[in-house]
Every structure is written in structure tokens, then in C-alpha cells.
Design an enzyme around this catalytic site. Structure first.
Site, mmCIF file in Angstrom:
data_model
loop_
_atom_site.group_PDB
_atom_site.id
_atom_site.type_symbol
_atom_site.label_atom_id
_atom_site.label_comp_id
_atom_site.label_asym_id
_atom_site.label_seq_id
_atom_site.Cartn_x
_atom_site.Cartn_y
_atom_site.Cartn_z
ATOM 1 N N HIS A 179 -2.819 6.529 2.614
ATOM 2 C CA HIS A 179 -3.377 5.146 2.080
ATOM 3 C C HIS A 179 -4.791 5.398 2.509
ATOM 4 O O HIS A 179 -4.740 6.116 4.270
ATOM 5 C CB HIS A 179 -2.469 4.506 2.651
ATOM 6 C CG HIS A 179 -3.091 2.732 2.395
ATOM 7 N ND1 HIS A 179 -3.713 2.732 0.888
ATOM 8 C CD2 HIS A 179 -3.482 2.421 2.884
ATOM 9 C CE1 HIS A 179 -3.826 1.199 1.480
ATOM 10 N NE2 HIS A 179 -3.601 0.674 2.513
ATOM 11 N N CYS B 223 0.722 -1.453 -0.197
ATOM 12 C CA CYS B 223 -0.030 0.069 -0.160
ATOM 13 C C CYS B 223 0.917 1.267 -0.101
ATOM 14 O O CYS B 223 -0.115 3.103 -0.289
ATOM 15 C CB CYS B 223 -1.167 -0.039 1.470
ATOM 16 S SG CYS B 223 -2.328 -1.340 0.974
ATOM 17 N N ASN C 98 -10.196 0.320 0.738
ATOM 18 C CA ASN C 98 -9.272 -0.244 0.737
ATOM 19 C C ASN C 98 -8.552 -0.212 -0.816
ATOM 20 O O ASN C 98 -8.158 -1.371 -1.654
ATOM 21 C CB ASN C 98 -7.953 -0.688 1.913
ATOM 22 C CG ASN C 98 -7.217 -0.574 1.637
ATOM 23 O OD1 ASN C 98 -6.150 -1.055 0.824
ATOM 24 N ND2 ASN C 98 -6.019 -1.016 3.005
HETATM 25 O O1 UT7 Z 1 -4.094 -1.192 3.095
HETATM 26 C C1 UT7 Z 1 -2.821 -2.210 4.610
HETATM 27 C C2 UT7 Z 1 -3.015 -1.255 5.966
HETATM 28 N N1 UT7 Z 1 -4.060 -2.642 6.521
HETATM 29 C C3 UT7 Z 1 -4.768 -2.094 7.647
HETATM 30 O O2 UT7 Z 1 -4.432 -0.438 7.455
HETATM 31 C C4 UT7 Z 1 -6.155 -2.746 8.403
HETATM 32 C C5 UT7 Z 1 -5.730 -2.534 9.569
HETATM 33 N N2 UT7 Z 1 -6.694 -2.702 10.082
HETATM 34 C C6 UT7 Z 1 -7.783 -2.397 10.476
HETATM 35 O O3 UT7 Z 1 -8.094 -1.361 9.709
HETATM 36 C C7 UT7 Z 1 -8.647 -3.218 11.703
HETATM 37 O O4 UT7 Z 1 -7.875 -3.698 12.136
HETATM 38 C C8 UT7 Z 1 -9.666 -3.906 10.852
HETATM 39 C C9 UT7 Z 1 -10.728 -3.083 10.325
HETATM 40 C C10 UT7 Z 1 -9.863 -5.006 9.913
HETATM 41 C C11 UT7 Z 1 -11.155 -4.621 12.629
HETATM 42 O O5 UT7 Z 1 -11.383 -3.864 13.171
HETATM 43 P P1 UT7 Z 1 -11.013 -4.036 14.227
HETATM 44 O O6 UT7 Z 1 -11.813 -3.101 14.888
HETATM 45 O O7 UT7 Z 1 -8.904 -4.138 14.473
HETATM 46 O O8 UT7 Z 1 -11.788 -5.465 14.499
HETATM 47 P P2 UT7 Z 1 -11.142 -6.794 15.427
HETATM 48 O O9 UT7 Z 1 -10.128 -7.290 14.249
HETATM 49 O O10 UT7 Z 1 -10.299 -6.659 16.743
HETATM 50 O O11 UT7 Z 1 -12.433 -7.395 15.363
HETATM 51 C C12 UT7 Z 1 -13.293 -7.569 16.948
HETATM 52 C C13 UT7 Z 1 -14.007 -7.991 16.447
HETATM 53 C C14 UT7 Z 1 -14.124 -9.512 16.238
HETATM 54 O O12 UT7 Z 1 -14.986 -10.509 16.934
HETATM 55 P P3 UT7 Z 1 -14.897 -10.894 18.723
HETATM 56 O O13 UT7 Z 1 -13.532 -11.884 19.019
HETATM 57 O O14 UT7 Z 1 -14.498 -9.878 19.749
HETATM 58 O O15 UT7 Z 1 -15.740 -12.047 18.812
HETATM 59 C C15 UT7 Z 1 -13.708 -9.819 14.612
HETATM 60 O O16 UT7 Z 1 -14.222 -12.458 14.682
HETATM 61 O O17 UT7 Z 1 -15.108 -8.178 15.373
HETATM 62 C C16 UT7 Z 1 -15.017 -9.295 14.165
HETATM 63 N N3 UT7 Z 1 -15.204 -9.041 13.329
HETATM 64 C C17 UT7 Z 1 -15.924 -8.440 12.579
HETATM 65 N N4 UT7 Z 1 -17.569 -8.514 12.175
HETATM 66 C C18 UT7 Z 1 -18.103 -8.700 11.730
HETATM 67 C C19 UT7 Z 1 -13.975 -9.276 12.041
HETATM 68 N N5 UT7 Z 1 -14.238 -8.741 10.625
HETATM 69 C C20 UT7 Z 1 -15.376 -8.937 11.013
HETATM 70 C C21 UT7 Z 1 -17.150 -8.092 10.379
HETATM 71 N N6 UT7 Z 1 -18.182 -8.405 9.949
HETATM 72 N N7 UT7 Z 1 -16.463 -8.179 9.120
#
Ligand code: UT7
Length: 383
Positions: free
Chosen positions: A259, A115, A289
Site C-alpha cells: 500500500h 487501505c 495515498n
Molecule cells: O493509508 C493509511 C495509512 N496512513 C499512513 O500510513 C500514514 C502514516 N503516517 C505518516 O506517514 C507520517 O506520520 C506523516 C507523513 C503523516 C507525518 O510525518 P511525521 O514525520 O510523522 O511528522 P509529524 O506528524 O511528527 O509532524 C512533524 C512536524 C509537526 O510540527 P512540530 O510539532 O514538530 O512543530 C507538524 O505540525 O511537521 C508538522 N507538519 C507539517 N509541516 C509542513 C505536519 N504536516 C505538515 C505539512 N507541512 N504538511
């Protein structure tokens, strides 16, 4: 040697027609519009049609950027495509774009910095121009992320989209353009965000793990939380670094185009920098993204909305797999009236001619091979 400055004189974007909403995704994985929008700021993303490739997207963006620059493809010395989703390791996507454009005097190569690829490519081209070895360059970020997603993994498939953005850089003795850049990497974080290459040819001598690089699918794998933390830190530090290098302060910056990965990441970085969110341009809501394409895609929208005027300082900041990150300060030099391309449709005729010339070149090679009577490896056939 006289100092050359690399000015952005053209920009162009291409997004596939098909859009996919969060609600549509909630029909294929366990997710919701509410979760996706609240956690990322994304509402929709574009997905390439079956006939579209990273190279065709890149070509469309580049052709539009050349039209804005009012530059003929034969004036282009260098084409760099930043991408993580090439159709081939070689030929490079850039070579295919070179052919589609008919940019007959251009060097062409792909750049892999995930990215951050657009910021890396911008600096490579700006330096080539600064040294005098190149006069004009096209930098393209192009991705078909939809082809490398596991559509059953809700933690990644809701985040990404397809698209391409390009800028034309032109050398000039007038100060401006790309003024300062900082580029960094940290391979110790390679496992946090990866997209394996697949080798189909087994290498028995070296062991089975070398045949597939240890992975069995070329799909994106990401530790979202770790990447989130990394991103918020490096956005702030690279903006501070590049401002120091350019001898500017935050007040001298008109717009920051980051980005586009996640609205919350940008909000956290803005707080760290004590800068208002109004200085950050965001369009992640509509595109998701798009990896290396996201910064030039956002630039196109920012220009269209009149967010940049002559002599504004704009900062591009990228971060992603590798890990890689970087930022550039660019002095914007284009007046609004210069930003409207003229005779765009007519100019597209030259690309039809480029395809014709390409076919003729292939035919010519075949005819030459027959006429000279040489075998494919260039040796004289046995008599
Ligand atoms: O371009 C390259 C750079 N990439 C990035 O910058 C991405 C960086 N990371 C992020 O933007 C965030 O970490 C995400 C958007 C990917 C995830 O957000 P988060 O607030 O960090 O969520 P998380 O991974 O901590 O997950 C929280 C919960 C989990 O459930 P539990 O374990 O709390 O029960 C996940 O299983 O959300 C769940 N979850 C979802 N729920 C509904 C993960 N994906 C989804 C989804 N829909 N699509």
C-alpha cells in the site's frame, strides 16, 4: 471437488486528469514541497473532476481490466469494490459499476477495510473461486479521497489522492494465482485513523451523539505517528506470515507491492525484513495515498514497466484504518504478449449499450407500474 486456482488475468487503472503538485498545496496550507517530499515521498496526486465519482473511476478501471482479460462483462460472476469513499451506503458502488458494465450475471457488493481493502477483496474473491461458487470476478479499489479531506488541515490534505485500479480473477485448475493470504484486524486502534459516517436524521430518544456519530464532518482524522509505527510493524509481520503460509522464503519473491502511503514507511519495513528496497515497488511519488486503490494502481505501473514475468511470485501488502492489515502471495501467470489489450475502443461500444439497457429497464419498471395499476408499496389500490 477439483481445486480451483484464482488467476489474475486482467488489470486496469484510471487516474483523473487533474494533478495537484506540492507547490500548489503550499498556496492553500502552510507546507512546502520539501517537507512533503522528504516526509512522504509524494510529489503530485490526482484529483477527481466534479463530474467524476468513486463509481465512475471504478468503472473505467474495471472496463480496462476486462479488455486486458479479453472477457465479456456477462462472464463476470462477482464484483467487489473496496472503498472508503462511496457516494451512497446503498446502492453499493459495486452495483453502480455492475450496471455501467452491463455485467448482468454478477453479484456485487462493497467492502470496507480502508487501505487494506484491496487485499481483503482479493482474498474474498479468490476463496469464492476456490470453492467453485464463482468462476470469474472483478476486484476494484476505488477512491475519491479528495472529497473527505479537510483542505485546511496540512497534516492530512497533502497525503491523499484519487484513483481506481482493478484486477480480473479467473478460476482455473492450473496451479497459480492467489496462493496464500493473511488478513488481520485490531479494532482497539479504531481511533487512530477514522472517517465518520454522518447521519442527518437525529435520533432524539438515543441522545444527540447518535445523530452525528459524535463527529460533525465526514473528514479523515489520523494520528500520523501512531499509524506510522503500526504500519512499519505489520508490513514486516504480515509478509513473514504469508511467506510461511505459502512455504516460500524472501528469495522466492520477485516483487512486493505495498500500500502506497509513505516511502519512509516502506524503507523502515524493508530494513526490518532485511530485504533490499529494489524488491518493493513504489509509485507514491505520482499518486499520493489512494487508499484501497493504491495496490492495483501500483500493479498496473509495475506491469507496464515489465517488472513481472510469468511464474514470478508477487506479494501485495496492505495496512490501514480499522485497524486492518493483510498480505497475499500471487503467482503471476501472464506472458508479456498477452498483456496488450486488443480492440479496446471497439469494446467500449458495449458500455454505451449497457447504459441504454439500463435506461430501458427503468422505463420498463415505470410502464409496468402504470399498466398493473399498483401503488408503489405493491398493494392493490383502493376501489
Ligand atoms: O493509508 C493509511 C495509512 N496512513 C499512513 O500510513 C500514514 C502514516 N503516517 C505518516 O506517514 C507520517 O506520520 C506523516 C507523513 C503523516 C507525518 O510525518 P511525521 O514525520 O510523522 O511528522 P509529524 O506528524 O511528527 O509532524 C512533524 C512536524 C509537526 O510540527 P512540530 O510539532 O514538530 O512543530 C507538524 O505540525 O511537521 C508538522 N507538519 C507539517 N509541516 C509542513 C505536519 N504536516 C505538515 C505539512 N507541512 N504538511
Amino acid at each position: 471437488m477439483m481445486t480451483r486456482y484464482a488467476h489474475i488475468v486482467g488489470w486496469g487503472c484510471y487516474l483523473p486528469d487533474r494533478t495537484v503538485t506540492n507547490d500548489e498545496l503550499s498556496q492553500i496550507v502552510d507546507t512546502s514541497d520539501e517537507w512533503i517530499y522528504q516526509r512522504t515521498g509524494i510529489r503530485t496526486r490526482h484529483i477527481a473532476a466534479a463530474h467524476e465519482t468513486t463509481a465512475t473511476l471504478a468503472f473505467e478501471a474495471a472496463a480496462r481490466a476486462l479488455a486486458v482479460a479479453d472477457m465479456h462483462p456477462s462472464q463476470v460472476d462477482l464484483i467487489i469494490v473496496a472503498t472508503s469513499t462511496p457516494a451512497y451506503m446503498f446502492p453499493s458502488t459495486a452495483c453502480l459499476v455492475q450496471d455501467y458494465l452491463g455485467a448482468t450475471k454478477a453479484a456485487a457488493f462493497d467492502l470496507s477495510a480502508a487501505c487494506s481493502g484491496f487485499v481483503y477483496a482479493l482474498q474474498m474473491a479468490a476463496q469464492s473461486i476456490a470453492t467453485g461458487s464463482m468462476r470469474n470476478a472483478i476486484i476494484i479499489g476505488s477512491e475519491t479521497m479528495s472529497r473527505v479531506l479537510d483542505w485546511s488541515d496540512r497534516s492530512t490534505c497533502v497525503l491523499f489522492g484519487d484513483g481506481a485500479g482493478a484486477v480480473v480473477l479467473k478460476g482455473s485448475s492450473i496451479p497459480g494465482g492467489v496462493m496464500a493470504t493473511t488478513l488481520r484486524s485490531d479494532g482497539s486502534g479504531a481511533d487512530l485513523l477514522s472517517l465518520p459516517a454522518l447521519y442527518h436524521n437525529p435520533v432524539p430518544v438515543m441522545g444527540a451523539e447518535f445523530s452525528t456519530n459524535g463527529h460533525h464532518k465526514n473528514i479523515i482524522d489520523m494520528d500520523g505517528r501512531q499509524v506510522y509505527r503500526f504500519a512499519t510493524n505489520v508490513i514486516a509481520s504480515s509478509i513473514q506470515d504469508v511467506l510461511r503460509q505459502a512455504e516460500l522464503t524472501a528469495d522466492d519473491i520477485a516483487l512486493i507491492i505495498p500500500h502506497q502511503a509513505n516511502t519512509r514507511i516502506i524503507e523502515t519495513a524493508a530494513k526490518k525484513l532485511k530485504m533490499p528496497m529494489e524488491k518493493f515497488y513504489l509509485n507514491v511519488e505520482h499518486n499520493g495515498n489512494t487508499s484501497a486503490a493504491s495496490i492495483p494502481l501500483a500493479l498496473c505501473d509495475a506491469v507496464r514497466e515489465g517488472r513481472l514475468k510469468p511464474d514470478d511470485n508477487v506479494v501485495f501488502v496492505g495496512f490501514g484504518g480499522g485497524l486492518t492489515w493483510g498480505a497475499s502471495v500471487v503467482k503471476w501467470g501472464v506472458r508479456p504478449q498477452e498483456a496488450a489489450p486488443s480492440g479496446n475502443e471497439w469494446k467500449r461500444v458495449r458500455y454505451v449499450l449497457a447504459r441504454g439497457r439500463s435506461r430501458l429497464r427503468r422505463l420498463q419498471r415505470k410502464v409496468e407500474a402504470i399498466v398493473t395499476g399498483r401503488s408503489d408499496n405493491g398493494k392493490e389500490p383502493e376501489r
